[in-house]
Write a protein that holds these residues in place. Sequence first.
Motif, PDB file in Angstrom:
ATOM      1  N   SER A  41       0.879  -0.993   0.039  1.00 53.40           N
ATOM      2  CA  SER A  41      -0.019   0.025   0.050  1.00 53.40           C
ATOM      3  C   SER A  41       0.898   1.262   0.050  1.00 53.40           C
ATOM      4  O   SER A  41       2.046   1.133   0.467  1.00 53.40           O
ATOM      5  N   VAL A  42       0.290   2.342  -0.409  1.00 52.65           N
ATOM      6  CA  VAL A  42       1.155   3.740  -0.547  1.00 52.65           C
ATOM      7  C   VAL A  42       0.261   4.522   0.279  1.00 52.65           C
ATOM      8  O   VAL A  42      -0.967   4.981   0.249  1.00 52.65           O
ATOM      9  N   ALA A  43       1.198   5.309   1.040  1.00 56.28           N
ATOM     10  CA  ALA A  43       0.423   6.496   1.671  1.00 56.28           C
ATOM     11  C   ALA A  43       1.192   7.993   1.063  1.00 56.28           C
ATOM     12  O   ALA A  43       2.242   8.003   0.818  1.00 56.28           O
ATOM     13  N   ALA A  44       0.367   8.665   0.488  1.00 56.63           N
ATOM     14  CA  ALA A  44       0.836  10.011  -0.171  1.00 56.63           C
ATOM     15  C   ALA A  44       0.101  11.179  -0.046  1.00 56.63           C
ATOM     16  O   ALA A  44      -1.167  11.238  -0.267  1.00 56.63           O
ATOM     17  N   LEU A  45       0.416  12.451   0.000  1.00 52.96           N
ATOM     18  CA  LEU A  45      -0.328  13.579   0.182  1.00 52.96           C
ATOM     19  C   LEU A  45      -0.339  14.259  -1.212  1.00 52.96           C
ATOM     20  O   LEU A  45      -1.287  14.875  -1.572  1.00 52.96           O
ATOM     21  N   ASP A  46       0.658  13.838  -1.846  1.00 52.77           N
ATOM     22  CA  ASP A  46       0.777  14.259  -3.471  1.00 52.77           C
ATOM     23  C   ASP A  46       1.545  13.294  -4.108  1.00 52.77           C
ATOM     24  O   ASP A  46       2.239  12.399  -3.657  1.00 52.77           O
ATOM     25  N   ASP A  47       1.689  13.756  -5.367  1.00 56.85           N
ATOM     26  CA  ASP A  47       2.592  12.758  -6.435  1.00 56.85           C
ATOM     27  C   ASP A  47       4.081  12.446  -5.912  1.00 56.85           C
ATOM     28  O   ASP A  47       4.840  11.676  -6.548  1.00 56.85           O
ATOM     29  N   ALA A  48       4.585  13.774  -5.341  1.00 57.60           N
ATOM     30  CA  ALA A  48       5.817  13.984  -5.216  1.00 57.60           C
ATOM     31  C   ALA A  48       6.573  12.623  -4.313  1.00 57.60           C
ATOM     32  O   ALA A  48       7.548  12.284  -4.488  1.00 57.60           O
ATOM     33  N   ALA A  49       5.863  12.482  -2.917  1.00 58.81           N
ATOM     34  CA  ALA A  49       6.667  11.575  -2.057  1.00 58.81           C
ATOM     35  C   ALA A  49       5.577  10.396  -1.772  1.00 58.81           C
ATOM     36  O   ALA A  49       4.568  10.662  -1.583  1.00 58.81           O
ATOM     37  N   HIS A  50       6.044   9.447  -2.103  1.00 58.30           N
ATOM     38  CA  HIS A  50       5.220   8.197  -1.476  1.00 58.30           C
ATOM     39  C   HIS A  50       5.819   7.300  -0.668  1.00 58.30           C
ATOM     40  O   HIS A  50       7.146   7.374  -0.271  1.00 58.30           O
ATOM     41  N   PHE A  51       5.298   6.969   0.487  1.00 58.87           N
ATOM     42  CA  PHE A  51       5.708   6.182   1.642  1.00 58.87           C
ATOM     43  C   PHE A  51       5.040   4.881   1.566  1.00 58.87           C
ATOM     44  O   PHE A  51       3.868   4.699   1.538  1.00 58.87           O
ATOM     45  N   LEU A  52       5.866   3.800   1.619  1.00 55.07           N
ATOM     46  CA  LEU A  52       5.195   2.225   1.329  1.00 55.07           C
ATOM     47  C   LEU A  52       5.668   1.492   2.623  1.00 55.07           C
ATOM     48  O   LEU A  52       7.055   1.432   2.686  1.00 55.07           O
ATOM     49  N   PRO A  53       4.728   1.020   3.342  1.00 48.18           N
ATOM     50  CA  PRO A  53       5.410   0.110   4.495  1.00 48.18           C
ATOM     51  C   PRO A  53       5.377  -1.307   3.861  1.00 48.18           C
ATOM     52  O   PRO A  53       4.155  -1.679   3.038  1.00 48.18           O
ATOM     53  N   LEU A  63      10.668 -13.941  12.425  1.00 45.06           N
ATOM     54  CA  LEU A  63      10.552 -12.700  12.500  1.00 45.06           C
ATOM     55  C   LEU A  63       9.428 -12.210  11.581  1.00 45.06           C
ATOM     56  O   LEU A  63       9.031 -12.721  10.553  1.00 45.06           O
ATOM     57  N   ALA A  64       9.051 -11.196  12.114  1.00 51.09           N
ATOM     58  CA  ALA A  64       8.259 -10.356  11.451  1.00 51.09           C
ATOM     59  C   ALA A  64       8.849  -8.971  11.047  1.00 51.09           C
ATOM     60  O   ALA A  64       9.659  -8.472  11.748  1.00 51.09           O
ATOM     61  N   GLY A  65       8.588  -8.277   9.943  1.00 50.90           N
ATOM     62  CA  GLY A  65       9.126  -7.068   9.671  1.00 50.90           C
ATOM     63  C   GLY A  65       8.413  -6.050   8.826  1.00 50.90           C
ATOM     64  O   GLY A  65       7.654  -6.664   8.063  1.00 50.90           O
ATOM     65  N   SER A  66       8.925  -4.720   8.832  1.00 53.21           N
ATOM     66  CA  SER A  66       8.292  -3.759   8.140  1.00 53.21           C
ATOM     67  C   SER A  66       9.500  -3.011   7.590  1.00 53.21           C
ATOM     68  O   SER A  66       9.950  -2.375   8.589  1.00 53.21           O
ATOM     69  N   LYS A  67       9.574  -2.769   6.341  1.00 54.52           N
ATOM     70  CA  LYS A  67      10.345  -1.529   5.876  1.00 54.52           C
ATOM     71  C   LYS A  67       9.661  -0.414   5.215  1.00 54.52           C
ATOM     72  O   LYS A  67       8.816  -0.667   4.544  1.00 54.52           O
ATOM     73  N   LEU A  68       9.751   0.631   6.177  1.00 50.58           N
ATOM     74  CA  LEU A  68       9.168   1.987   5.566  1.00 50.58           C
ATOM     75  C   LEU A  68      10.060   2.395   4.438  1.00 50.58           C
ATOM     76  O   LEU A  68      11.129   2.875   4.692  1.00 50.58           O
ATOM     77  N   LEU A  69       9.627   2.365   3.137  1.00 52.09           N
ATOM     78  CA  LEU A  69      10.236   2.764   1.873  1.00 52.09           C
ATOM     79  C   LEU A  69       9.858   4.318   1.834  1.00 52.09           C
ATOM     80  O   LEU A  69       8.594   4.478   1.236  1.00 52.09           O
ATOM     81  N   ALA A  70      10.640   5.185   1.704  1.00 51.53           N
ATOM     82  CA  ALA A  70      10.291   6.420   1.131  1.00 51.53           C
ATOM     83  C   ALA A  70      10.790   6.694  -0.075  1.00 51.53           C
ATOM     84  O   ALA A  70      12.141   6.688  -0.424  1.00 51.53           O
ATOM     85  N   ASP A  71      10.007   6.955  -1.019  1.00 51.45           N
ATOM     86  CA  ASP A  71      10.375   7.263  -2.522  1.00 51.45           C
ATOM     87  C   ASP A  71      10.046   8.579  -2.704  1.00 51.45           C
ATOM     88  O   ASP A  71       8.838   9.257  -3.011  1.00 51.45           O
ATOM     89  N   VAL A  72      11.094   9.642  -2.709  1.00 52.66           N
ATOM     90  CA  VAL A  72      11.148  11.117  -2.934  1.00 52.66           C
ATOM     91  C   VAL A  72      11.848  11.520  -4.118  1.00 52.66           C
ATOM     92  O   VAL A  72      12.935  11.966  -4.101  1.00 52.66           O
TER      93      VAL A  72
END
Length: 329
Positions: A41-53, A63-72
């Motif tokens: 899933s993607v969290a974004a306020l606009d098209d410029a920066a996308h944040f993907l857990p 293990l369980a894990g989550s990588k927060l990827l910031a695509d800016v």
Amino acid sequence: MPLVLTRTDLTGLVTPADVVAVVEQAFADLADGTAAQAPLSVAALDDAAHFLPMTAVSGRAGLAGSKLLADVPGNRQRGLPAQRSVLVLADAHDGAPVAILDGGLPTRLRTAAASAVATRWLAPDDARVVGLVGAGGLALEHVSALAAVRPVEHVVFWTRSDATAATLAAQVGARHPDLKVTRVDTPAAAVGSADVLCTLTPSREPVVRGEWFHPGLHVNVVGAPPRPDHREVDGEAMRRSRIVVDSVSTALHESGDALLAVAEGAIDADACRTELGDVVTGRAAGRRSADEVTLFDSVGLGLLDVAIGRLLVDAARAAGRGLPVDLSA
């Protein structure tokens, strides 16, 4: 006690062959149902920066894990990386925090290892020439990972940047002094020379065209960010290839290479329904003929971060690296 691991802590802890082995097993575990991958899933306020857990759980790794990827993308104008990430790992049984890792190195290692696993199962056995389109942060790790699964002798690469070209040539020479390294003038020249081609660019428009493909070629399409409007290869490249994806749901949700080819009518969605885990476990065929053109399309799986996270955390503890932090204090 949980470990905090910086990029310096993580550097040099594991070999490419170690990473390829755990990533291959992770693909098999996903196919076997002993690991689970949350929908991307993607969290974004606009098209410029996308944040993907990117979240997953592995029974094998515990293990369980989550990588927060910031695509800016705008970070390039700021002199900063366009992609940044942090990986958080927790015990799969009781949820206790295990580690917090800088995500840059694990991402490069597991992306290259995924390409190597695909290459092991889909490329010709005697593949000796690796072609790279793009020579940035993913390039050196791809050379090392592919050299762990095929008898690589020659690296042919294309990049627009003279500085990046010089850096890659020096890095490959230092790590793999026996390999011949050649820079070429066009992406088409890299494709034409290669037995195995890796596209490693954050491109929005195709930089590789299917009309350049030759019989027996294997292609790893792994550079574009997980955005449906970004692609490295055109629809003809997808049409000419037998496509294998890391995850069907991810590919048909976030891979511009797949989605735009479907939208153009070059392929239909059914062309993207073979997963690499099914190939690894024998549910689907690997390379079927000497002339077959194969293409691995990947935008990345959180499960691979968890698998390599286990490897890195264990190696860091054995080496005495990292900062133990009591998060509950």
